[in-house]
Design a protein around this motif. Structure first.
Motif, PDB file in Angstrom:
ATOM      1  N   MET A  59      17.259 -29.197 -15.693  1.00 45.59           N
ATOM      2  CA  MET A  59      17.934 -29.233 -16.978  1.00 45.59           C
ATOM      3  C   MET A  59      18.882 -28.042 -17.147  1.00 45.59           C
ATOM      4  SD  MET A  59      16.284 -29.362 -20.822  1.00 45.59           S
ATOM      5  CE  MET A  59      15.727 -27.661 -20.748  1.00 45.59           C
ATOM      6  N   PHE A  60      18.383 -26.847 -16.823  1.00 42.12           N
ATOM      7  CA  PHE A  60      19.214 -25.655 -16.955  1.00 42.12           C
ATOM      8  C   PHE A  60      20.346 -25.644 -15.928  1.00 42.12           C
ATOM      9  CE2 PHE A  60      15.462 -23.963 -19.216  1.00 42.12           C
ATOM     10  CZ  PHE A  60      16.105 -23.519 -20.360  1.00 42.12           C
ATOM     11  N   PHE A  61      20.067 -26.188 -14.746  1.00 39.63           N
ATOM     12  CA  PHE A  61      21.116 -26.284 -13.726  1.00 39.63           C
ATOM     13  C   PHE A  61      22.273 -27.140 -14.239  1.00 39.63           C
ATOM     14  CE2 PHE A  61      23.176 -28.531 -10.239  1.00 39.63           C
ATOM     15  CZ  PHE A  61      23.537 -27.469  -9.410  1.00 39.63           C
ATOM     16  N   LEU A  62      21.966 -28.298 -14.806  1.00 38.16           N
ATOM     17  CA  LEU A  62      23.001 -29.193 -15.340  1.00 38.16           C
ATOM     18  C   LEU A  62      23.736 -28.544 -16.508  1.00 38.16           C
ATOM     19  CD1 LEU A  62      21.160 -32.643 -15.267  1.00 38.16           C
ATOM     20  CD2 LEU A  62      23.033 -31.904 -13.789  1.00 38.16           C
ATOM     21  N   LEU A  63      22.991 -27.843 -17.365  1.00 36.67           N
ATOM     22  CA  LEU A  63      23.604 -27.174 -18.517  1.00 36.67           C
ATOM     23  C   LEU A  63      24.617 -26.124 -18.068  1.00 36.67           C
ATOM     24  CD1 LEU A  63      23.750 -26.557 -21.573  1.00 36.67           C
ATOM     25  CD2 LEU A  63      21.830 -24.976 -21.240  1.00 36.67           C
ATOM     26  N   PHE A  64      24.198 -25.241 -17.145  1.00 44.82           N
ATOM     27  CA  PHE A  64      25.103 -24.193 -16.671  1.00 44.82           C
ATOM     28  C   PHE A  64      26.241 -24.758 -15.824  1.00 44.82           C
ATOM     29  CE2 PHE A  64      21.418 -21.325 -17.513  1.00 44.82           C
ATOM     30  CZ  PHE A  64      22.069 -20.486 -18.389  1.00 44.82           C
ATOM     31  N   LEU A  65      25.971 -25.841 -15.120  1.00 49.02           N
ATOM     32  CA  LEU A  65      27.027 -26.485 -14.325  1.00 49.02           C
ATOM     33  C   LEU A  65      28.122 -27.038 -15.242  1.00 49.02           C
ATOM     34  CD1 LEU A  65      27.943 -27.321 -11.468  1.00 49.02           C
ATOM     35  CD2 LEU A  65      26.725 -29.490 -11.828  1.00 49.02           C
ATOM     36  N   ILE A  66      27.726 -27.673 -16.342  1.00 53.61           N
ATOM     37  CA  ILE A  66      28.690 -28.204 -17.308  1.00 53.61           C
ATOM     38  C   ILE A  66      29.487 -27.069 -17.953  1.00 53.61           C
ATOM     39  CG2 ILE A  66      28.919 -29.389 -19.542  1.00 53.61           C
ATOM     40  CD1 ILE A  66      26.449 -31.076 -18.686  1.00 53.61           C
ATOM     41  N   ILE A  67      28.787 -25.992 -18.346  1.00 57.47           N
ATOM     42  CA  ILE A  67      29.458 -24.847 -18.959  1.00 57.47           C
ATOM     43  C   ILE A  67      30.466 -24.236 -17.984  1.00 57.47           C
ATOM     44  CG2 ILE A  67      29.116 -22.463 -19.756  1.00 57.47           C
ATOM     45  CD1 ILE A  67      26.457 -23.385 -20.979  1.00 57.47           C
ATOM     46  N   ILE A 119      29.117 -14.578 -12.351  1.00 54.65           N
ATOM     47  CA  ILE A 119      27.744 -14.758 -12.843  1.00 54.65           C
ATOM     48  C   ILE A 119      27.208 -16.169 -12.617  1.00 54.65           C
ATOM     49  CG2 ILE A 119      26.277 -14.701 -14.908  1.00 54.65           C
ATOM     50  CD1 ILE A 119      27.178 -11.955 -13.987  1.00 54.65           C
ATOM     51  N   ALA A 120      27.982 -17.186 -13.037  1.00 51.94           N
ATOM     52  CA  ALA A 120      27.496 -18.577 -13.056  1.00 51.94           C
ATOM     53  C   ALA A 120      26.990 -19.089 -11.704  1.00 51.94           C
ATOM     54  CB  ALA A 120      28.589 -19.496 -13.603  1.00 51.94           C
ATOM     55  N   LEU A 178      23.276 -20.604 -11.137  1.00 49.17           N
ATOM     56  CA  LEU A 178      23.102 -21.980 -10.660  1.00 49.17           C
ATOM     57  C   LEU A 178      22.207 -22.021  -9.421  1.00 49.17           C
ATOM     58  CD1 LEU A 178      26.747 -23.349 -11.083  1.00 49.17           C
ATOM     59  CD2 LEU A 178      24.729 -24.094 -12.357  1.00 49.17           C
ATOM     60  N   ARG A 179      22.426 -21.084  -8.505  1.00 48.18           N
ATOM     61  CA  ARG A 179      21.602 -21.028  -7.296  1.00 48.18           C
ATOM     62  C   ARG A 179      20.153 -20.700  -7.633  1.00 48.18           C
ATOM     63  NH1 ARG A 179      21.457 -15.945  -3.475  1.00 48.18           N
ATOM     64  NH2 ARG A 179      20.072 -15.431  -5.206  1.00 48.18           N
ATOM     65  N   HIS A 237      15.685  -9.860 -14.593  1.00 46.25           N
ATOM     66  CA  HIS A 237      16.901 -10.288 -15.289  1.00 46.25           C
ATOM     67  C   HIS A 237      17.494 -11.480 -14.545  1.00 46.25           C
ATOM     68  CE1 HIS A 237      20.448  -9.783 -17.850  1.00 46.25           C
ATOM     69  NE2 HIS A 237      19.822  -8.802 -18.471  1.00 46.25           N
ATOM     70  N   TYR A 238      18.454 -12.178 -15.200  1.00 44.85           N
ATOM     71  CA  TYR A 238      19.069 -13.340 -14.566  1.00 44.85           C
ATOM     72  C   TYR A 238      20.188 -12.957 -13.603  1.00 44.85           C
ATOM     73  CZ  TYR A 238      16.569 -16.002 -18.119  1.00 44.85           C
ATOM     74  OH  TYR A 238      15.593 -16.547 -18.914  1.00 44.85           O
ATOM     75  N   PHE A 239      20.669 -11.727 -13.691  1.00 42.33           N
ATOM     76  CA  PHE A 239      21.712 -11.241 -12.778  1.00 42.33           C
ATOM     77  C   PHE A 239      21.690  -9.719 -12.787  1.00 42.33           C
ATOM     78  CE2 PHE A 239      23.473 -12.239 -16.926  1.00 42.33           C
ATOM     79  CZ  PHE A 239      24.124 -11.064 -17.289  1.00 42.33           C
ATOM     80  N   CYS A 240      22.513  -9.097 -11.947  1.00 34.30           N
ATOM     81  CA  CYS A 240      22.542  -7.640 -11.840  1.00 34.30           C
ATOM     82  C   CYS A 240      23.379  -7.039 -12.964  1.00 34.30           C
ATOM     83  CB  CYS A 240      23.119  -7.223 -10.486  1.00 34.30           C
ATOM     84  SG  CYS A 240      22.150  -7.800  -9.079  1.00 34.30           S
ATOM     85  N   GLU A 241      22.719  -6.313 -13.851  1.00 31.78           N
ATOM     86  CA  GLU A 241      23.399  -5.701 -14.998  1.00 31.78           C
ATOM     87  C   GLU A 241      22.912  -4.269 -15.164  1.00 31.78           C
ATOM     88  OE1 GLU A 241      24.644  -7.203 -19.450  1.00 31.78           O
ATOM     89  OE2 GLU A 241      22.543  -7.315 -18.883  1.00 31.78           O
TER      90      GLU A 241
END
Length: 287
Positions: free
Chosen positions: A1-9, A52-53, A57-58, A150-154
């Motif tokens: 679900m989150f993969f599809l959401l971020f892919l669309i965004i 980021i995206a 996604l990965r 975290h979801y990415f390096c920040e």
């Protein structure tokens, strides 16, 4: 679900911003300071989201969510640089609208080609220089763990991971966020206050309503971006690797959602842009 959401965004971000760049290039009447800055904003948003995206996604599908140190530093450098640049470009765009609406007779003099070039070059330069300083200071810290919560390096997430003295890092981050973020926000707010004051003097209620609608859309986008980013970067960072949901979700808003909304808020609703797009589609049908 989150993969599809971020892919669309991500798809909407790339397609919306790329379409704007193409439309501006195709129509000579759009070669004005406003669309010059909008093109810069679109380039920033494409690169910003792309830093980021793809990683998000990965990570939504992959079992191995590890990232190399070089990969993490590269992601941190470009995301921070482009985020800082966007802050400054939004302020420049607000000043451009102030000059166009409040100083219409002097607009071409105020926003000549040389001025526009420097007003675009300074944000790009300042953003990348600031990022170089922040990333260099961050990776000189000793870290207690190699697990990034975290979801990415920040930068804030890495400061929380450190088991050393982070006073210099937090001070540097606070000063940079204050100068780039707060100054940009105040310049933007001041510009729009002058614009609104000018709009209130419009005698036509229809024209006033239309102008207020445009300003409200712009201010919504600006508030969403500045509000979320300043909340993350102006807070003291505690020495803990426990990130609450807010710390991890808010950066997603200004790094993925805002770049998707910008082309629609700033340009797709603009009649010049939509007319250019419609005319090009009609030409293709006639061929």
């Amino acid at each position: 679900m989150f993969f599809l959401l971020f892919l669309i965004i991500y798809f909407m971000t790339i397609s919306g911003n790329f379409l704007l760049i193409v439309i501006v290039r195709m129509n000579p009447t759009l070669h004005s300071p406003m669309y010059f800055f909008l093109t810069n904003l679109s380039i920033i948003d494409i690169c910003f989201s792309s830093s980021i995206a793809p990683v998000i996604l990965r990570n939504t599908l992959a079992k191995d969510r590890s990232i190399s140190l070089i990969g993490c530093a590269t992601q941190m450098y470009f995301s921070l640089a482009l985020g800082s640049t966007e802050c400054l470009i939004l302020a420049v765009m607000a000043y451009d609208r102030f000059a166009a609406i409040c100083r219409p007779l002097h607009y071409n003099t105020i926003m000549n080609k040389t001025v526009c070039f420097y007003m675009a070059a300074v944000p790009w330069s300042a953003g990348f220089i600031n990022s170089l300083v922040q990333v260099t200071l961050t990776f000189q810290l000793p870290f207690c763990t190699c697990h990034i919560n975290h979801y990415f390096c920040e930068v804030p997430a890495f400061i929380r991971m450190s088991c050393g003295d982070t006073f210099l890092n937090q001070l540097s981050l606070f000063i940079a966020a204050g100068i780039i973020g707060m100054c940009s926000f105040l310049l933007t707010l001041t510009s729009y206050l002058h614009i609104i004051s000018k709009i209130l003097k419009i005698t036509s209620s229809q024209g006033r309503q239309k102008s207020f609608s445009t300003c409200a859309s712009h201010l919504t986008a600006v508030t969403l971006y500045y509000g979320t980013s300043l909340f993350i970067y102006l807070r003291p960072q505690k020495h803990t690797n426990v990130s609450n949901t807010t710390d991890k979700v808010l950066p997603i808003l200004y790094m993925t959602v805002t770049p998707m909304l910008n082309p629609f808020i700033y340009s797709i609703r603009n009649k010049d842009v939509t007319n250019t797009l419609i005319n090009q589609l009609k030409r293709k049908k006639c061929q």
